[in-house]
Design a protein around this motif. Structure first.
Motif, PDB file in Angstrom:
ATOM      1  N   LEU A 147      37.873  32.717  38.300  1.00 38.79           N
ATOM      2  CA  LEU A 147      37.111  33.900  38.062  1.00 38.79           C
ATOM      3  C   LEU A 147      37.572  34.863  36.912  1.00 38.79           C
ATOM      4  CD1 LEU A 147      37.811  35.008  42.072  1.00 38.79           C
ATOM      5  CD2 LEU A 147      35.629  34.508  40.659  1.00 38.79           C
ATOM      6  N   GLY A 148      38.651  34.791  36.466  1.00 39.72           N
ATOM      7  CA  GLY A 148      39.447  35.487  35.385  1.00 39.72           C
ATOM      8  C   GLY A 148      38.795  35.378  34.270  1.00 39.72           C
ATOM      9  N   LYS A 149      38.193  34.124  33.944  1.00 34.36           N
ATOM     10  CA  LYS A 149      37.497  33.858  32.652  1.00 34.36           C
ATOM     11  C   LYS A 149      35.932  34.261  32.643  1.00 34.36           C
ATOM     12  CE  LYS A 149      39.992  29.377  32.203  1.00 34.36           C
ATOM     13  NZ  LYS A 149      39.835  27.952  32.050  1.00 34.36           N
ATOM     14  N   LEU A 150      35.463  35.017  33.692  1.00 42.57           N
ATOM     15  CA  LEU A 150      34.146  35.435  33.929  1.00 42.57           C
ATOM     16  C   LEU A 150      34.113  36.907  33.542  1.00 42.57           C
ATOM     17  CD1 LEU A 150      32.893  33.717  37.161  1.00 42.57           C
ATOM     18  CD2 LEU A 150      32.400  33.008  34.725  1.00 42.57           C
TER      19      LEU A 150
ATOM     20  N   GLN B 280      38.847  42.116  33.773  1.00 43.47           N
ATOM     21  CA  GLN B 280      39.637  43.214  33.406  1.00 43.47           C
ATOM     22  C   GLN B 280      40.447  43.422  34.810  1.00 43.47           C
ATOM     23  OE1 GLN B 280      40.159  44.784  30.632  1.00 43.47           O
ATOM     24  NE2 GLN B 280      38.717  43.477  29.834  1.00 43.47           N
ATOM     25  N   VAL B 281      40.307  42.329  35.651  1.00 41.85           N
ATOM     26  CA  VAL B 281      40.855  42.481  36.956  1.00 41.85           C
ATOM     27  C   VAL B 281      42.277  41.523  36.958  1.00 41.85           C
ATOM     28  CG1 VAL B 281      40.755  41.591  39.553  1.00 41.85           C
ATOM     29  CG2 VAL B 281      38.972  42.572  38.270  1.00 41.85           C
ATOM     30  N   GLY B 282      43.318  42.174  37.537  1.00 35.75           N
ATOM     31  CA  GLY B 282      44.734  41.603  37.398  1.00 35.75           C
ATOM     32  C   GLY B 282      44.624  40.138  38.168  1.00 35.75           C
ATOM     33  N   PRO B 283      45.903  39.445  37.855  1.00 34.85           N
ATOM     34  CA  PRO B 283      46.224  38.271  38.682  1.00 34.85           C
ATOM     35  C   PRO B 283      46.209  38.445  39.883  1.00 34.85           C
ATOM     36  CG  PRO B 283      47.357  38.307  36.449  1.00 34.85           C
ATOM     37  CD  PRO B 283      46.681  39.681  36.727  1.00 34.85           C
ATOM     38  N   ALA B 284      47.060  39.303  40.559  1.00 37.75           N
ATOM     39  CA  ALA B 284      47.097  39.535  41.871  1.00 37.75           C
ATOM     40  C   ALA B 284      45.833  39.732  42.615  1.00 37.75           C
ATOM     41  CB  ALA B 284      47.967  40.544  42.121  1.00 37.75           C
TER      42      ALA B 284
ATOM     43  N   LEU C 283      38.761  45.890  47.638  1.00 35.78           N
ATOM     44  CA  LEU C 283      38.112  47.016  47.151  1.00 35.78           C
ATOM     45  C   LEU C 283      39.234  48.384  47.717  1.00 35.78           C
ATOM     46  CD1 LEU C 283      34.447  46.704  47.645  1.00 35.78           C
ATOM     47  CD2 LEU C 283      35.724  47.207  45.433  1.00 35.78           C
ATOM     48  N   ASP C 284      39.737  48.030  48.807  1.00 40.67           N
ATOM     49  CA  ASP C 284      40.710  48.813  49.643  1.00 40.67           C
ATOM     50  C   ASP C 284      42.195  49.377  48.561  1.00 40.67           C
ATOM     51  OD1 ASP C 284      39.093  49.427  51.529  1.00 40.67           O
ATOM     52  OD2 ASP C 284      40.106  48.168  53.080  1.00 40.67           O
ATOM     53  N   ASP C 285      42.309  48.223  47.825  1.00 42.30           N
ATOM     54  CA  ASP C 285      43.506  48.301  47.009  1.00 42.30           C
ATOM     55  C   ASP C 285      43.476  48.335  45.527  1.00 42.30           C
ATOM     56  OD1 ASP C 285      44.726  48.237  49.489  1.00 42.30           O
ATOM     57  OD2 ASP C 285      44.725  45.965  49.571  1.00 42.30           O
TER      58      ASP C 285
ATOM     59  N   ALA D 291      40.266  48.298  39.859  1.00 42.80           N
ATOM     60  CA  ALA D 291      39.601  47.308  38.844  1.00 42.80           C
ATOM     61  C   ALA D 291      38.665  46.518  39.411  1.00 42.80           C
ATOM     62  CB  ALA D 291      40.938  46.394  38.200  1.00 42.80           C
ATOM     63  N   VAL D 292      39.009  46.065  40.677  1.00 48.53           N
ATOM     64  CA  VAL D 292      38.048  45.342  41.458  1.00 48.53           C
ATOM     65  C   VAL D 292      36.740  46.418  41.714  1.00 48.53           C
ATOM     66  CG1 VAL D 292      37.405  44.248  43.879  1.00 48.53           C
ATOM     67  CG2 VAL D 292      39.471  43.790  42.450  1.00 48.53           C
ATOM     68  N   GLY D 293      37.184  47.567  42.190  1.00 51.20           N
ATOM     69  CA  GLY D 293      35.934  48.621  42.395  1.00 51.20           C
ATOM     70  C   GLY D 293      35.038  48.790  41.146  1.00 51.20           C
ATOM     71  N   ARG D 294      35.677  48.826  39.823  1.00 55.46           N
ATOM     72  CA  ARG D 294      35.039  48.860  38.566  1.00 55.46           C
ATOM     73  C   ARG D 294      34.075  47.728  38.583  1.00 55.46           C
ATOM     74  NH1 ARG D 294      40.094  51.015  34.947  1.00 55.46           N
ATOM     75  NH2 ARG D 294      39.881  53.197  35.489  1.00 55.46           N
ATOM     76  N   ALA D 295      34.602  46.361  38.508  1.00 58.16           N
ATOM     77  CA  ALA D 295      33.852  45.233  38.728  1.00 58.16           C
ATOM     78  C   ALA D 295      32.621  45.319  39.722  1.00 58.16           C
ATOM     79  CB  ALA D 295      34.655  43.942  38.986  1.00 58.16           C
TER      80      ALA D 295
END
Length: 254
Positions: free
Chosen positions: A32-35, A40-44, A141-143, A146-150
């Motif tokens: 997922l991180g390679k896409l 810009q989303v962190g590993p956790a 999305l609650d936490d 970065a996920v919200g931006r994606a």
């Protein structure tokens, strides 16, 4: 390459997601991180999204889902092109949009917890996707900002794709609509060769081209034949080569 309407009996929903942990989730998180969507989303956060995710490979013409299926998940494309297609009451297909590597499909439906509004079908070549549970996305999305931006970026991409389809079908005459489609394909899927021509690495059958420009197949074939004889475009196996994009641009702007 039309597709007859399907029912849930003919195409049952996918089996429930199984919990995955450890090395499997880590591997999916890295993919997922390679896409670009999740770059810009962190590993956790990636690992959170990867919990229960799975990969799937579709053969050309195979469906990822059909309209009306419960949207308990969405998918991110790792390779290939997916077409989103709606069926009319008369059984005709309307090609709504094309999505490529790194883009998400089914996202809005998954966030709403509703049903998929259209079919998603592999176009021209095998397609690889990562399916992510809607529940995992909502939790992330609650936490995570970065996920919200994606997610916002992905939803904006869907809006752009819909607007592009509107721009194409409202371009005017069928030649102008077809030229507008070629311009769109060049910008989205094209690569310039050493000779200055543009290769569009998308396999679109004549009926799919006609659906994208809302015109009769016979009319599209006649126009393409005229352009081929003029040396503007050429049909290659699995792709289109556009030798004179400037001439197509003139048609759009005329």
């Amino acid at each position: 390459m039309g597709h007859a309407p399907q029912t849930s009996l003919l195409h049952p929903p996918p089996a429930p997601f199984e919990g995955h942990g450890g090395a499997h989730a880590d591997a999916l998180a890295r993919r997922l991180g390679k896409l670009e969507l999740f770059s810009q989303v962190g590993p956790a956060d990636l690992r959170h999204l990867a919990q229960g995710a799975r990969s799937r490979r579709l053969d050309p013409g195979e469906s990822l889902w059909f309209a009306g299926e419960h949207a308990s998940w969405f998918a991110v494309i790792e390779s290939g092109v997916l077409q989103i297609r709606q069926m009319t009451p008369t059984g005709e297909g309307i090609l709504v949009g094309l999505f490529r590597r790194g883009e998400a499909v089914g996202l809005a439906a998954a966030l709403e917890g509703g049903v998929f509004p259209a079919d998603a079908i592999a176009l021209g070549e095998p397609v690889e996707v990562l399916s992510i549970r809607a529940e995992a996305l909502r939790d992330a999305l609650d936490d995570s900002i970065a996920v919200g931006r994606a997610v916002n970026h992905a939803l904006l991409g869907h809006t752009v794709a819909l607007r592009a389809k509107i721009d194409i079908v409202s371009a005017g005459s069928v030649p102008r609509r077809l030229a507008a489609l070629m311009r769109y394909l060049i910008g989205r899927f094209g690569r310039t060769t050493a000779t200055g021509s543009v290769i569009v690495d998308v396999h679109l059958a004549r009926d799919e081209l006609s659906q994208l420009v809302s015109a009769r197949v016979e009319t599209v074939i006649r126009i393409l034949s005229r352009w081929q004889k003029a040396g503007w475009i050429a049909s290659r196996p699995g792709r289109i080569e556009i030798m004179r994009p400037d001439m197509l641009e003139r048609i759009v702007e005329s």
